[in-house]
Scaffold this motif. Structure first.
Motif, PDB file in Angstrom:
ATOM      1  N   LEU A  45      10.859  -5.335   4.448  1.00 39.54           N
ATOM      2  CA  LEU A  45      11.576  -3.952   4.393  1.00 39.54           C
ATOM      3  C   LEU A  45      10.602  -3.143   5.444  1.00 39.54           C
ATOM      4  O   LEU A  45       9.446  -3.080   5.364  1.00 39.54           O
ATOM      5  CB  LEU A  45      11.394  -3.420   2.960  1.00 39.54           C
ATOM      6  CG  LEU A  45      12.147  -4.127   1.885  1.00 39.54           C
ATOM      7  CD1 LEU A  45      12.059  -3.567   0.637  1.00 39.54           C
ATOM      8  CD2 LEU A  45      13.618  -4.241   2.385  1.00 39.54           C
ATOM      9  N   LYS A  46      11.308  -2.237   6.261  1.00 37.71           N
ATOM     10  CA  LYS A  46      10.764  -1.582   7.307  1.00 37.71           C
ATOM     11  C   LYS A  46      10.893  -0.214   6.974  1.00 37.71           C
ATOM     12  O   LYS A  46       9.969   0.656   7.336  1.00 37.71           O
ATOM     13  CB  LYS A  46      11.362  -1.693   8.662  1.00 37.71           C
ATOM     14  CG  LYS A  46      10.864  -3.346   8.828  1.00 37.71           C
ATOM     15  CD  LYS A  46      11.688  -3.645  10.273  1.00 37.71           C
ATOM     16  CE  LYS A  46      11.317  -5.182  10.656  1.00 37.71           C
ATOM     17  NZ  LYS A  46      11.900  -5.364  11.964  1.00 37.71           N
ATOM     18  N   GLN A  47      12.092   0.249   6.356  1.00 35.60           N
ATOM     19  CA  GLN A  47      12.239   1.789   6.049  1.00 35.60           C
ATOM     20  C   GLN A  47      12.955   1.856   4.556  1.00 35.60           C
ATOM     21  O   GLN A  47      14.016   1.172   4.509  1.00 35.60           O
ATOM     22  CB  GLN A  47      13.278   2.481   6.989  1.00 35.60           C
ATOM     23  CG  GLN A  47      12.620   2.391   8.514  1.00 35.60           C
ATOM     24  CD  GLN A  47      13.594   3.363   9.432  1.00 35.60           C
ATOM     25  OE1 GLN A  47      14.897   2.741   9.450  1.00 35.60           O
ATOM     26  NE2 GLN A  47      13.507   4.456   9.770  1.00 35.60           N
ATOM     27  N   ILE A  48      12.348   2.682   3.593  1.00 32.96           N
ATOM     28  CA  ILE A  48      12.789   2.758   2.388  1.00 32.96           C
ATOM     29  C   ILE A  48      12.876   4.025   2.065  1.00 32.96           C
ATOM     30  O   ILE A  48      12.281   4.979   2.185  1.00 32.96           O
ATOM     31  CB  ILE A  48      11.616   2.221   1.265  1.00 32.96           C
ATOM     32  CG1 ILE A  48      11.517   0.680   1.585  1.00 32.96           C
ATOM     33  CG2 ILE A  48      12.122   2.388  -0.041  1.00 32.96           C
ATOM     34  CD1 ILE A  48      10.425   0.013   0.603  1.00 32.96           C
ATOM     35  N   VAL A  49      14.141   4.096   1.476  1.00 31.37           N
ATOM     36  CA  VAL A  49      14.352   5.589   0.899  1.00 31.37           C
ATOM     37  C   VAL A  49      13.925   5.747  -0.444  1.00 31.37           C
ATOM     38  O   VAL A  49      13.889   4.853  -1.264  1.00 31.37           O
ATOM     39  CB  VAL A  49      16.176   5.761   0.828  1.00 31.37           C
ATOM     40  CG1 VAL A  49      16.492   7.005  -0.239  1.00 31.37           C
ATOM     41  CG2 VAL A  49      16.639   6.056   1.889  1.00 31.37           C
ATOM     42  N   ILE A  95       5.669   0.444   5.952  1.00 33.59           N
ATOM     43  CA  ILE A  95       6.985   0.736   5.770  1.00 33.59           C
ATOM     44  C   ILE A  95       7.047   2.620   5.871  1.00 33.59           C
ATOM     45  O   ILE A  95       6.143   3.068   5.653  1.00 33.59           O
ATOM     46  CB  ILE A  95       7.146   0.611   4.090  1.00 33.59           C
ATOM     47  CG1 ILE A  95       7.299  -1.096   4.052  1.00 33.59           C
ATOM     48  CG2 ILE A  95       8.676   1.175   3.803  1.00 33.59           C
ATOM     49  CD1 ILE A  95       7.432  -1.515   2.496  1.00 33.59           C
ATOM     50  N   GLN A  96       8.268   2.764   6.848  1.00 36.40           N
ATOM     51  CA  GLN A  96       8.544   4.130   6.812  1.00 36.40           C
ATOM     52  C   GLN A  96       9.216   4.844   5.758  1.00 36.40           C
ATOM     53  O   GLN A  96      10.259   4.199   5.110  1.00 36.40           O
ATOM     54  CB  GLN A  96       9.263   4.461   8.259  1.00 36.40           C
ATOM     55  CG  GLN A  96       8.591   3.831   9.301  1.00 36.40           C
ATOM     56  CD  GLN A  96       9.745   4.064  10.783  1.00 36.40           C
ATOM     57  OE1 GLN A  96      10.528   4.669  10.472  1.00 36.40           O
ATOM     58  NE2 GLN A  96       8.920   3.727  11.851  1.00 36.40           N
ATOM     59  N   LEU A  97       8.950   5.960   5.609  1.00 35.62           N
ATOM     60  CA  LEU A  97       9.444   6.548   4.309  1.00 35.62           C
ATOM     61  C   LEU A  97      10.702   7.407   4.773  1.00 35.62           C
ATOM     62  O   LEU A  97      10.601   8.161   5.754  1.00 35.62           O
ATOM     63  CB  LEU A  97       8.646   7.734   3.481  1.00 35.62           C
ATOM     64  CG  LEU A  97       9.107   8.638   2.556  1.00 35.62           C
ATOM     65  CD1 LEU A  97       9.532   7.921   1.625  1.00 35.62           C
ATOM     66  CD2 LEU A  97       8.128   9.827   2.252  1.00 35.62           C
ATOM     67  N   VAL A  98      11.873   7.254   4.093  1.00 29.94           N
ATOM     68  CA  VAL A  98      13.206   8.175   4.301  1.00 29.94           C
ATOM     69  C   VAL A  98      12.981   8.705   2.847  1.00 29.94           C
ATOM     70  O   VAL A  98      13.317   8.114   1.894  1.00 29.94           O
ATOM     71  CB  VAL A  98      14.396   7.424   4.762  1.00 29.94           C
ATOM     72  CG1 VAL A  98      15.358   8.256   4.852  1.00 29.94           C
ATOM     73  CG2 VAL A  98      13.929   6.399   5.831  1.00 29.94           C
ATOM     74  N   TYR A  99      13.559  10.156   2.901  1.00 27.11           N
ATOM     75  CA  TYR A  99      13.528  10.810   1.599  1.00 27.11           C
ATOM     76  C   TYR A  99      14.322  12.136   2.055  1.00 27.11           C
ATOM     77  O   TYR A  99      14.721  12.341   3.181  1.00 27.11           O
ATOM     78  CB  TYR A  99      12.165  11.137   0.952  1.00 27.11           C
ATOM     79  CG  TYR A  99      11.422  12.107   1.534  1.00 27.11           C
ATOM     80  CD1 TYR A  99      11.083  13.336   0.734  1.00 27.11           C
ATOM     81  CD2 TYR A  99      10.983  12.384   2.872  1.00 27.11           C
ATOM     82  CE1 TYR A  99      10.375  14.548   1.045  1.00 27.11           C
ATOM     83  CE2 TYR A  99      10.537  13.461   3.446  1.00 27.11           C
ATOM     84  CZ  TYR A  99      10.173  14.551   2.527  1.00 27.11           C
ATOM     85  OH  TYR A  99       9.535  15.709   3.041  1.00 27.11           O
TER      86      TYR A  99
END
Length: 195
Positions: free
Chosen positions: A3-7, A36-40
């Motif tokens: 996983l590279k970007q997780i909401v 992992i980049q955070l998307v929020y």
């Protein structure tokens, strides 16, 4: 799948005590350690602000997505990597989904529940094949997990759909589960051409 970007969906409040905030900070640290980049949701307050601040403090990348009406009330986080402004709440969810390869819900209220269930419903309908997880901090989601089991026992939810939702009380364990996730096949009656 790595996983590279997780909401992350979570509360714009901190809750009572320190456990929820501490957990949000641990999520941010774990994301950076695992690249992992955070998307929020783009907020600077509550658990949303805590997880974003933690990622930034540990040198990670944070992408926030916020509706204009919330950003105009000075709730938007100006100290993150990128803040994307959209028009509506639905556009926010669609944009967040487009930017991620996994979804995690931390403790939250009505908004978090609505976001979580929309994402798992989209998965159930085959609109995406991304893993959806719940971080069960201090048993916060115990009753929801039991309620989902009741849905299965009463014949209102298929067991294979129940298994689409991953649960853990430790962020590293949850990410491991999500990275091993394989989406079930979409039922034939849903295999229609989508425009």
């Amino acid at each position: 799948m790595k996983l590279k970007q997780i909401v992350v969906f979570c509360a714009s409040s901190a809750g009572f005590g320190n456990s929820f905030v501490n957990s949000a900070k641990a999520v941010g640290k774990a994301f950076v350690e695992r690249n992992i980049q955070l998307v929020y949701g783009g907020g600077r307050v509550g658990l949303m602000g805590a997880v974003a601040d933690s990622v930034m403090e540990h040198g990670g990348v944070v992408v926030g997505v916020i509706p204009q009406f919330l950003n105009s009330k000075e709730i938007g986080h100006s100290g993150i990597t990128q803040l994307i402004e959209v028009d509506t709440m639905h556009e926010r969810k669609a944009k967040m989904n487009a930017l991620c390869d996994g979804i995690i819900a931390l403790p939250g209220g009505f908004g978090t529940m609505e976001e979580l269930f929309e994402m798992i419903t989209w998965a159930q309908l085959g609109l995406h094949k991304k893993p959806v997880g719940i971080l069960n901090v201090d048993g916060f989601y115990d009753h929801l997990i039991q309620f989902i089991q009741q849905m299965v026992e009463t014949g209102l939810l298929k067991e294979e759909n129940q298994k689409m939702l991953q649960y853990a009380d430790n962020i590293d364990e949850l990410i491991d589960l999500m990275e091993q996730y394989e989406a079930p096949p979409v039922p034939k009656w849903l295999n229609i051409e989508r425009s």
